[in-house]
Write a protein that holds these residues in place. Structure first.
Motif, PDB file in Angstrom:
ATOM      1  N   ASP A 233       0.438  -1.514  -0.026  1.00  0.00           N
ATOM      2  CA  ASP A 233       0.057   0.274   0.256  1.00  0.00           C
ATOM      3  C   ASP A 233       0.978   1.290   0.166  1.00  0.00           C
ATOM      4  O   ASP A 233       1.055   1.999  -1.063  1.00  0.00           O
ATOM      5  CB  ASP A 233      -0.994   0.100   1.077  1.00  0.00           C
ATOM      6  CG  ASP A 233      -2.257   0.509   1.287  1.00  0.00           C
ATOM      7  OD1 ASP A 233      -2.289   0.959   0.464  1.00  0.00           O
ATOM      8  OD2 ASP A 233      -1.837   1.729   1.736  1.00  0.00           O
TER       9      ASP A 233
ATOM     10  N   PHE B   8      -5.593  -4.589  -5.231  1.00  0.00           N
ATOM     11  CA  PHE B   8      -5.296  -3.431  -4.993  1.00  0.00           C
ATOM     12  C   PHE B   8      -5.729  -3.108  -6.153  1.00  0.00           C
ATOM     13  O   PHE B   8      -5.162  -1.395  -6.411  1.00  0.00           O
ATOM     14  CB  PHE B   8      -4.001  -3.087  -4.842  1.00  0.00           C
ATOM     15  CG  PHE B   8      -2.904  -3.224  -3.565  1.00  0.00           C
ATOM     16  CD1 PHE B   8      -3.490  -2.448  -2.592  1.00  0.00           C
ATOM     17  CD2 PHE B   8      -3.419  -4.676  -2.860  1.00  0.00           C
ATOM     18  CE1 PHE B   8      -2.443  -2.093  -1.593  1.00  0.00           C
ATOM     19  CE2 PHE B   8      -2.939  -4.953  -1.265  1.00  0.00           C
ATOM     20  CZ  PHE B   8      -2.415  -3.732  -1.180  1.00  0.00           C
TER      21      PHE B   8
ATOM     22  N   LYS C  35      -7.114   1.003  -5.669  1.00  0.00           N
ATOM     23  CA  LYS C  35      -6.600   1.806  -5.585  1.00  0.00           C
ATOM     24  C   LYS C  35      -5.247   2.350  -6.491  1.00  0.00           C
ATOM     25  O   LYS C  35      -5.465   3.496  -7.122  1.00  0.00           O
ATOM     26  CB  LYS C  35      -5.128   1.732  -4.138  1.00  0.00           C
ATOM     27  CG  LYS C  35      -4.619   2.225  -3.788  1.00  0.00           C
ATOM     28  CD  LYS C  35      -3.898   1.689  -2.820  1.00  0.00           C
ATOM     29  CE  LYS C  35      -2.455   3.327  -1.688  1.00  0.00           C
ATOM     30  NZ  LYS C  35      -2.694   3.830  -1.200  1.00  0.00           N
TER      31      LYS C  35
END
Length: 514
Positions: free
Chosen positions: A457, A477, A480
């Motif tokens: 992250d 992910f 994101k």
């Protein structure tokens, strides 16, 4: 009440799902509709630092024909059942075969594995999604077609359709795979079948030789997206060259990466070196020859002193530059002279040809990749630490030496903060450079799994803040990464999704698109 299913699609009741499953069985037969926990086990295990339960499918469907897929999407539309399509499901480190969201039905196309055409003269193939690189390689060898494949490192078990649709890359001059794609057949969410490019023209024989057709070019919207289900895929193959010369160039200092990239760039742009050049760090190459426990046990990232011992013990550079020359022997001789002069200027490089490096296992598997031969050797990475955890971190930058040290320093700092090792390589394309890092961790260790998630992250946040876009990412992910490309692009993706798939049944969440 305990459900008879290990998961249910979001917003779908068990009663509605019972009806959908019954209808799927009418289309496919009972053996091709999987709902039991043991049957679904291959679609659950991931290498991401999240609970596998977050990616449990409700069922898996094994289709074999386009007509079956058309009927499946009709059922999904009728009952609002989301379906996650895979071809071979071998995108390890990017999500494997598991769906992006719990409860999605996996549409597994591995049984659609016909090689429909391989043209020796025009050097192209037309295949179904389940065809593996190994299968196609064997077909070419059996028929002595004199053609080479380009494939990713897990070559034998992966397939050209899934890899190209996720815009994967390879190691021959045809390594930018989507660049060499030519013609798709796509089942749309409404059941219609689209053939892109020249395939829309009745009686056309140019589907696999001319990419563009007439009007807007559509093939790109079916890559890294959820706008359709690709059921046939054409792509170009490389004619086997008269001669092939792989080589490796080793450097001993990390700061030499600046010189390496600036030396490579003009050679790539001018076509002297025609394939993507891999610049592998010692820790990326080490798993082919050693295990981490041979040099370090306990927590924390591996120290520089251990890296230097690995280099000495296994005859590695801190950077190991892999590339090849292709063509006639006369062409290779001319270009080899240019390569040697370019890399020999500073006196820092050790230039090794196939003769000097032929017994080295790292060189052998790299040479195989650069000539389109099957190998699974890169999976040695997963033995380095053990524990089955892996995520590929893949930012893209300009092919400039000035881009390297700051990226590497930032990556190593973040990894070290979370007790993980830098296992990376730079890959120089025509003008771009991919910085590929395998974030390896022990998924059986809850603390290390938590650290790996936080590390990944942080890597995404820090690199995107500096303008480095991620070109591909695991399913945990995707949202994101999609956010880093801004609201305008996300809105366009949403407009296309709503137009092509108004019920949102096709792979919700793929690339952050819902």
């Amino acid at each position: 009440m305990v459900s008879k299913y290990i998961a249910l699609p979001k917003g779908v009741t068990e009663e509605v799902f019972d009806v959908a499953i019954s209808e799927f069985r009418e289309v496919l037969g009972g053996d091709a509709v999987l709902t039991g926990a043991q049957q679904l086990a291959p679609y659950i295990k991931t290498m991401m630092p999240v609970a596998d339960e977050e990616h449990v499918p409700s069922a898996a469907l094994l289709a074999t024909t386009v007509e079956q897929i058309q009927k499946i999407v009709a059922i999904c539309n009728r009952h609002k059942v989301p379906v996650w399509t895979i071809s071979t499901g071998k995108n390890l480190g990017y999500g494997s075969a598991a769906p992006a969201e719990r409860g999605q039905v996996v549409l597994d196309l591995k049984r659609m594995n016909r090689i429909l055409e391989v043209d020796k003269d025009l050097a192209y193939a037309l295949v179904e999604p389940g065809v593996t690189y190994q299968q196609l390689y064997d077909h070419i060898e059996e028929h002595k077609l004199g053609l080479w494949l380009s494939m990713p490192a897990p070559s034998a078990i992966a397939g050209p359709v899934g890899n190209t649709l996720d815009r994967g890359v390879g190691y021959t001059p045809y390594g930018e795979h989507f660049m060499f794609a030519c013609g798709m057949e796509v089942v749309l969410a409404n059941g219609e079948v689209l053939r892109t490019g020249m395939g829309s023209m009745p009686n056309s024989n140019t589907w696999q030789v001319f990419k563009w057709g007439y009007g807007p070019y559509l093939d790109g919207i079916f890559t890294q997206s959820n706008y359709g289900i690709v059921t046939k895929f054409g792509f170009w193959l490389m004619p086997e060259p008269p001669a092939f010369k792989p080589f490796v160039i080793q450097y001993d200092r990390e700061e030499d990466i600046v010189e390496i990239v600036d030396t490579i760039r003009p050679l790539r742009i001018n076509g002297v070196i025609p394939n993507a050049v891999v610049i592998a760090h010692a820790l990326y190459e080490a798993p082919v020859k050693a295990r981490r426990s041979d040099y370090m046990t306990g927590p924390g990232s591996i120290p520089d002193e251990a890296v230097f011992r690995i280099m000495k013990d296994h005859k590695l550079g801190i950077w190991n530059v892999y590339a090849a020359l292709y063509g006639t022997q006369e062409q290779i001789d001319v270009n080899w002279k240019i390569v040697r002069q370019a890399f020999g200027k500073s006196g820092k490089a050790r230039i090794l040809t196939e003769q000097e490096a032929s017994g080295d296992p790292a060189f052998v598997y790299r040479a195989k990749l650069m000539r389109g031969e099957m190998t699974l050797k890169e999976f040695s990475l997963y033995n380095w630490r053990g524990g089955g955890g892996s995520m590929w971190f893949a930012p893209v930058s300009q092919a400039r030496g000035s881009e390297t040290l700051k990226q590497m320093a930032l990556t190593k700092q973040i990894l070290a903060r979370h007790g993980l090792d830098y296992s990376g390589e730079f890959i120089v394309g025509m003008r771009d450079m991919h910085h590929i890092v395998d974030v390896l961790y022990d998924k059986t260790d809850p603390e290390q799994t938590k650290a790996a998630y936080q590390c990944f992250d942080e890597l995404l946040s820090e690199f995107s803040a500096r303008g480095y876009g991620i070109y591909r990412v695991n399913t945990a992910f995707m949202d994101k990464v999609a956010e880093t490309y801004g609201p305008v692009q996300r809105n366009i993706h949403k407009i296309l999704k709503d137009a092509l798939d108004p019920n949102g049944i096709l792979a919700p969440g793929k690339s952050g698109i819902r």
